[in-house]
Write a protein that holds these residues in place. Sequence first.
Motif, PDB file in Angstrom:
ATOM      1  N   ALA A 195       0.829  -1.205   0.000  1.00  0.00           N
ATOM      2  CA  ALA A 195       0.000   0.000   0.000  1.00  0.00           C
ATOM      3  C   ALA A 195       0.860   1.251   0.000  1.00  0.00           C
ATOM      4  O   ALA A 195       0.538   2.242  -0.670  1.00  0.00           O
ATOM      5  N   MET A 196       1.959   1.226   0.759  1.00  0.00           N
ATOM      6  CA  MET A 196       2.842   2.379   0.809  1.00  0.00           C
ATOM      7  C   MET A 196       3.446   2.664  -0.560  1.00  0.00           C
ATOM      8  O   MET A 196       3.563   3.825  -0.974  1.00  0.00           O
ATOM      9  N   MET A 197       3.837   1.625  -1.292  1.00  0.00           N
ATOM     10  CA  MET A 197       4.406   1.814  -2.629  1.00  0.00           C
ATOM     11  C   MET A 197       3.408   2.504  -3.559  1.00  0.00           C
ATOM     12  O   MET A 197       3.777   3.401  -4.326  1.00  0.00           O
TER      13      MET A 197
ATOM     14  N   LEU B  52      -8.330  -0.272   4.368  1.00  0.00           N
ATOM     15  CA  LEU B  52      -7.008  -0.849   4.438  1.00  0.00           C
ATOM     16  C   LEU B  52      -6.764  -1.595   5.735  1.00  0.00           C
ATOM     17  O   LEU B  52      -6.054  -2.607   5.766  1.00  0.00           O
ATOM     18  N   ILE B  53      -7.371  -1.113   6.825  1.00  0.00           N
ATOM     19  CA  ILE B  53      -7.157  -1.742   8.116  1.00  0.00           C
ATOM     20  C   ILE B  53      -7.569  -3.214   8.123  1.00  0.00           C
ATOM     21  O   ILE B  53      -7.034  -4.023   8.878  1.00  0.00           O
TER      22      ILE B  53
ATOM     23  N   VAL C 242      -3.368  -3.038  -2.243  1.00  0.00           N
ATOM     24  CA  VAL C 242      -3.047  -2.257  -3.437  1.00  0.00           C
ATOM     25  C   VAL C 242      -4.307  -1.593  -3.992  1.00  0.00           C
ATOM     26  O   VAL C 242      -4.296  -0.424  -4.392  1.00  0.00           O
ATOM     27  N   GLN C 243      -5.400  -2.313  -3.976  1.00  0.00           N
ATOM     28  CA  GLN C 243      -6.653  -1.778  -4.508  1.00  0.00           C
ATOM     29  C   GLN C 243      -7.248  -0.688  -3.626  1.00  0.00           C
ATOM     30  O   GLN C 243      -7.986   0.176  -4.111  1.00  0.00           O
ATOM     31  N   ASN C 244      -6.922  -0.709  -2.328  1.00  0.00           N
ATOM     32  CA  ASN C 244      -7.534   0.220  -1.368  1.00  0.00           C
ATOM     33  C   ASN C 244      -6.495   1.043  -0.618  1.00  0.00           C
ATOM     34  O   ASN C 244      -6.743   1.488   0.504  1.00  0.00           O
TER      35      ASN C 244
END
Length: 274
Positions: free
Chosen positions: A226-228, A268-269, A259-261
Amino acid sequence: MSADSKEQKHIQTMRNMTKQFKNGVIVAVENSNHAVIAEKVGALGVEVVVNAENVKKTAAENQVVTTDPAIVRDVLDSIVLPVIARVRQGHFIEAEVMEASGANAIDEHEVQTSNKDVGIPMDKKSYKIPIFGGAANLKEALTAINQGASLIRTTYKEKYDVPHIEKTVQALNKILNDINDLVEGKVEIASLGADLEELAKDVVANKKLPVPLFAEGGIVLPSDAAMMMDLGADGVITSSLVFHVPNPDRRIWSIVKAVQNFNDPSKLIKYVEY
Protein backbone atom coordinates in the motif's frame (compact mmCIF):
# COMPACT_ATOMS: atom_id res chain seq x y z
CA MET A 1 5.26 1.62 -43.69
CA SER A 2 8.80 2.77 -42.95
CA ALA A 3 11.14 0.84 -40.64
CA ASP A 4 10.89 3.63 -38.06
CA SER A 5 7.08 3.54 -38.18
CA LYS A 6 7.05 -0.24 -37.73
CA GLU A 7 9.38 0.03 -34.75
CA GLN A 8 7.25 2.73 -33.13
CA LYS A 9 4.10 0.68 -33.71
CA HIS A 10 5.78 -2.35 -32.13
CA ILE A 11 6.95 -0.31 -29.14
CA GLN A 12 3.46 1.08 -28.59
CA THR A 13 1.95 -2.40 -28.85
CA MET A 14 4.32 -3.70 -26.17
CA ARG A 15 3.53 -0.73 -23.91
CA ASN A 16 -0.20 -1.30 -24.35
CA MET A 17 0.26 -4.91 -23.28
CA THR A 18 1.87 -3.94 -19.97
CA LYS A 19 -0.96 -1.53 -19.10
CA GLN A 20 -3.00 -4.56 -18.04
CA PHE A 21 -0.83 -4.82 -14.92
CA LYS A 22 -1.41 -1.25 -13.71
CA ASN A 23 -2.99 -0.79 -10.28
CA GLY A 24 -2.44 -4.44 -9.50
CA VAL A 25 -0.09 -7.07 -8.19
CA ILE A 26 2.33 -9.35 -10.00
CA VAL A 27 3.27 -12.25 -7.74
CA ALA A 28 6.71 -13.86 -7.91
CA VAL A 29 6.22 -17.64 -7.94
CA GLU A 30 8.58 -20.60 -7.79
CA ASN A 31 6.26 -23.28 -9.20
CA SER A 32 2.80 -23.94 -10.63
CA ASN A 33 1.24 -24.48 -7.19
CA HIS A 34 2.26 -20.95 -6.25
CA ALA A 35 0.85 -19.65 -9.53
CA VAL A 36 -2.55 -21.26 -8.92
CA ILE A 37 -2.74 -19.59 -5.50
CA ALA A 38 -1.80 -16.20 -6.98
CA GLU A 39 -4.47 -16.48 -9.65
CA LYS A 40 -7.11 -17.54 -7.13
CA VAL A 41 -6.59 -14.52 -4.87
CA GLY A 42 -6.63 -11.84 -7.56
CA ALA A 43 -3.11 -11.26 -8.90
CA LEU A 44 -2.92 -9.72 -12.38
CA GLY A 45 0.14 -11.76 -13.37
CA VAL A 46 2.85 -14.06 -12.06
CA GLU A 47 6.61 -13.91 -12.49
CA VAL A 48 8.49 -17.20 -12.45
CA VAL A 49 11.65 -16.86 -10.34
CA VAL A 50 14.33 -19.01 -8.76
CA ASN A 51 13.83 -19.99 -5.12
CA ALA A 52 15.43 -17.27 -2.97
CA GLU A 53 17.38 -19.77 -0.88
CA ASN A 54 18.77 -21.40 -4.03
CA VAL A 55 19.89 -18.00 -5.28
CA LYS A 56 21.87 -17.37 -2.10
CA LYS A 57 23.26 -20.91 -2.01
CA THR A 58 24.48 -20.93 -5.61
CA ALA A 59 25.99 -17.48 -5.17
CA ALA A 60 27.96 -18.70 -2.17
CA GLU A 61 29.21 -21.61 -4.25
CA ASN A 62 30.04 -19.29 -7.18
CA GLN A 63 27.52 -20.99 -9.46
CA VAL A 64 25.15 -19.55 -12.06
CA VAL A 65 21.42 -19.53 -11.29
CA THR A 66 18.62 -19.13 -13.82
CA THR A 67 14.92 -19.82 -14.25
CA ASP A 68 13.97 -23.27 -15.54
CA PRO A 69 11.94 -23.13 -18.81
CA ALA A 70 10.20 -26.35 -17.78
CA ILE A 71 8.74 -24.59 -14.75
CA VAL A 72 7.63 -21.70 -16.95
CA ARG A 73 5.79 -24.12 -19.24
CA ASP A 74 4.24 -25.89 -16.23
CA VAL A 75 2.99 -22.55 -14.89
CA LEU A 76 1.59 -21.63 -18.31
CA ASP A 77 -0.34 -24.91 -18.36
CA SER A 78 -1.74 -24.29 -14.86
CA ILE A 79 -3.23 -20.79 -15.10
CA VAL A 80 -4.70 -18.28 -17.54
CA LEU A 81 -2.96 -15.23 -16.07
CA PRO A 82 -0.05 -13.63 -17.96
CA VAL A 83 3.22 -15.37 -17.09
CA ILE A 84 6.45 -13.39 -16.90
CA ALA A 85 9.74 -15.28 -17.14
CA ARG A 86 12.80 -13.88 -15.35
CA VAL A 87 16.12 -14.05 -17.21
CA ARG A 88 19.64 -12.90 -16.50
CA GLN A 89 20.52 -9.39 -17.54
CA GLY A 90 21.81 -9.31 -21.11
CA HIS A 91 21.25 -13.02 -21.71
CA PHE A 92 19.40 -12.83 -25.02
CA ILE A 93 19.52 -16.62 -25.51
CA GLU A 94 17.67 -17.18 -22.24
CA ALA A 95 15.15 -14.55 -23.36
CA GLU A 96 14.68 -16.25 -26.73
CA VAL A 97 14.14 -19.61 -25.00
CA MET A 98 11.55 -18.11 -22.65
CA GLU A 99 9.76 -16.45 -25.55
CA ALA A 100 9.73 -19.76 -27.42
CA SER A 101 8.42 -21.46 -24.27
CA GLY A 102 5.30 -19.31 -24.48
CA ALA A 103 6.00 -16.73 -21.78
CA ASN A 104 3.78 -13.65 -22.06
CA ALA A 105 6.56 -11.27 -20.98
CA ILE A 106 10.20 -11.31 -19.86
CA ASP A 107 11.86 -9.61 -16.91
CA GLU A 108 15.52 -8.91 -17.66
CA HIS A 109 16.68 -9.06 -14.07
CA GLU A 110 19.99 -8.13 -12.45
CA VAL A 111 19.35 -10.18 -9.26
CA GLN A 112 20.23 -13.31 -11.22
CA THR A 113 23.30 -11.67 -12.72
CA SER A 114 26.73 -11.79 -11.09
CA ASN A 115 29.80 -9.90 -12.30
CA LYS A 116 30.82 -13.06 -14.16
CA ASP A 117 27.55 -13.26 -16.09
CA VAL A 118 26.69 -11.37 -19.26
CA GLY A 119 25.45 -8.22 -17.53
CA ILE A 120 25.03 -6.07 -20.69
CA PRO A 121 21.38 -5.09 -21.25
CA MET A 122 19.92 -6.71 -24.34
CA ASP A 123 18.04 -5.17 -27.25
CA LYS A 124 14.50 -5.35 -25.89
CA LYS A 125 12.90 -4.19 -29.14
CA SER A 126 13.66 -7.44 -30.95
CA TYR A 127 11.10 -9.55 -29.06
CA LYS A 128 7.42 -10.06 -29.77
CA ILE A 129 6.53 -9.94 -26.08
CA PRO A 130 7.08 -7.13 -23.54
CA ILE A 131 10.37 -6.89 -21.66
CA PHE A 132 10.64 -5.46 -18.14
CA GLY A 133 13.71 -3.49 -17.09
CA GLY A 134 15.05 -2.33 -13.74
CA ALA A 135 16.06 1.16 -12.62
CA ALA A 136 17.11 3.02 -9.48
CA ASN A 137 16.87 6.53 -10.96
CA LEU A 138 15.30 8.35 -13.89
CA LYS A 139 18.29 8.08 -16.23
CA GLU A 140 18.43 4.29 -15.74
CA ALA A 141 14.67 4.10 -16.34
CA LEU A 142 14.85 6.13 -19.56
CA THR A 143 17.86 4.14 -20.74
CA ALA A 144 15.95 0.88 -20.28
CA ILE A 145 12.90 2.33 -22.05
CA ASN A 146 15.11 3.54 -24.90
CA GLN A 147 16.38 -0.04 -25.21
CA GLY A 148 12.76 -1.20 -25.51
CA ALA A 149 11.57 -1.89 -21.95
CA SER A 150 7.77 -1.77 -21.68
CA LEU A 151 7.63 -1.72 -17.88
CA ILE A 152 10.11 -0.38 -15.32
CA ARG A 153 10.54 -1.87 -11.86
CA THR A 154 12.69 -0.61 -9.04
CA THR A 155 16.07 -2.18 -8.48
CA TYR A 156 19.36 -1.75 -6.67
CA LYS A 157 22.88 -2.96 -7.24
CA GLU A 158 23.54 -5.71 -4.69
CA LYS A 159 23.87 -9.11 -6.37
CA TYR A 160 22.19 -12.27 -5.07
CA ASP A 161 20.85 -10.44 -2.02
CA VAL A 162 17.34 -10.75 -0.64
CA PRO A 163 15.93 -7.27 -1.34
CA HIS A 164 15.00 -4.99 1.54
CA ILE A 165 11.90 -2.83 1.51
CA GLU A 166 13.89 0.23 2.59
CA LYS A 167 15.98 0.11 -0.58
CA THR A 168 12.88 -0.35 -2.69
CA VAL A 169 11.41 2.79 -1.15
CA GLN A 170 14.65 4.66 -1.83
CA ALA A 171 14.72 3.58 -5.48
CA LEU A 172 11.05 4.44 -6.06
CA ASN A 173 11.41 7.84 -4.40
CA LYS A 174 14.57 8.55 -6.39
CA ILE A 175 12.85 7.87 -9.72
CA LEU A 176 9.80 9.93 -8.79
CA ASN A 177 11.87 12.80 -7.39
CA ASP A 178 14.00 12.80 -10.54
CA ILE A 179 10.83 13.08 -12.60
CA ASN A 180 9.63 16.02 -10.51
CA ASP A 181 13.00 17.75 -10.81
CA LEU A 182 12.92 17.34 -14.58
CA VAL A 183 9.34 18.61 -14.85
CA GLU A 184 10.08 21.62 -12.63
CA GLY A 185 13.19 22.50 -14.61
CA LYS A 186 15.62 21.81 -11.78
CA VAL A 187 17.39 19.39 -14.11
CA GLU A 188 18.09 20.11 -17.76
CA ILE A 189 16.86 17.65 -20.36
CA ALA A 190 20.25 17.81 -22.04
CA SER A 191 21.94 16.48 -18.90
CA LEU A 192 20.35 13.08 -19.52
CA GLY A 193 22.06 12.70 -22.90
CA ALA A 194 21.08 13.26 -26.50
CA ASP A 195 19.82 9.69 -26.96
CA LEU A 196 17.28 10.19 -24.14
CA GLU A 197 16.11 13.67 -25.17
CA GLU A 198 12.81 12.66 -26.77
CA LEU A 199 11.89 10.38 -23.88
CA ALA A 200 12.80 13.12 -21.40
CA LYS A 201 10.54 15.58 -23.25
CA ASP A 202 7.73 13.03 -23.04
CA VAL A 203 8.25 12.77 -19.27
CA VAL A 204 8.09 16.56 -18.92
CA ALA A 205 4.91 16.75 -21.00
CA ASN A 206 3.11 13.96 -19.15
CA LYS A 207 4.80 14.23 -15.72
CA LYS A 208 5.40 10.50 -15.64
CA LEU A 209 7.23 7.71 -17.42
CA PRO A 210 5.75 6.55 -20.74
CA VAL A 211 5.51 2.99 -19.32
CA PRO A 212 4.20 1.60 -16.00
CA LEU A 213 6.49 1.99 -12.96
CA PHE A 214 6.33 -0.91 -10.53
CA ALA A 215 7.86 -1.30 -7.09
CA GLU A 216 9.77 -4.57 -6.66
CA GLY A 217 12.06 -5.80 -3.91
CA GLY A 218 11.21 -7.33 -0.56
CA ILE A 219 7.44 -6.75 -0.78
CA VAL A 220 5.81 -9.37 1.46
CA LEU A 221 3.49 -7.24 3.62
CA PRO A 222 0.18 -5.59 2.63
CA SER A 223 1.21 -2.36 4.37
CA ASP A 224 4.41 -2.18 2.30
CA ALA A 225 2.48 -2.75 -0.93
CA ALA A 226 0.00 0.00 0.00
CA MET A 227 2.84 2.38 0.81
CA MET A 228 4.41 1.81 -2.63
CA MET A 229 1.13 2.73 -4.29
CA ASP A 230 0.73 5.80 -2.10
CA LEU A 231 4.25 6.93 -2.99
CA GLY A 232 3.35 6.78 -6.68
CA ALA A 233 3.99 3.29 -8.04
CA ASP A 234 1.64 1.95 -10.72
CA GLY A 235 1.70 -1.50 -9.12
CA VAL A 236 3.89 -3.93 -7.21
CA ILE A 237 5.78 -7.17 -7.77
CA THR A 238 5.88 -9.26 -4.62
CA SER A 239 8.78 -11.34 -3.36
CA SER A 240 8.36 -15.11 -3.65
CA LEU A 241 8.94 -15.13 0.11
CA VAL A 242 5.19 -14.55 0.45
CA PHE A 243 4.87 -18.30 -0.05
CA HIS A 244 7.17 -19.00 2.89
CA VAL A 245 4.88 -17.50 5.54
CA PRO A 246 1.92 -19.10 7.35
CA ASN A 247 -1.23 -18.98 5.21
CA PRO A 248 0.25 -17.55 1.99
CA ASP A 249 -3.21 -17.48 0.35
CA ARG A 250 -4.41 -14.98 2.93
CA ARG A 251 -1.19 -12.96 2.73
CA ILE A 252 -1.28 -12.53 -1.05
CA TRP A 253 -5.02 -11.80 -1.02
CA SER A 254 -4.34 -9.10 1.58
CA ILE A 255 -1.58 -7.59 -0.59
CA VAL A 256 -3.94 -7.48 -3.59
CA LYS A 257 -6.64 -5.81 -1.52
CA ALA A 258 -4.16 -3.38 0.04
CA VAL A 259 -3.05 -2.26 -3.44
CA GLN A 260 -6.65 -1.78 -4.51
CA ASN A 261 -7.53 0.22 -1.37
CA PHE A 262 -4.23 1.92 -0.55
CA ASN A 263 -5.79 5.37 -0.23
CA ASP A 264 -8.68 4.35 2.04
CA PRO A 265 -7.47 3.66 5.61
CA SER A 266 -10.94 2.54 6.71
CA LYS A 267 -10.75 -0.35 4.24
CA LEU A 268 -7.01 -0.85 4.44
CA ILE A 269 -7.16 -1.74 8.12
CA LYS A 270 -8.96 -4.97 7.18
CA TYR A 271 -6.01 -6.14 5.08
CA VAL A 272 -3.00 -5.35 7.24
CA GLU A 273 -3.98 -7.79 9.97
CA TYR A 274 -1.87 -10.93 9.91
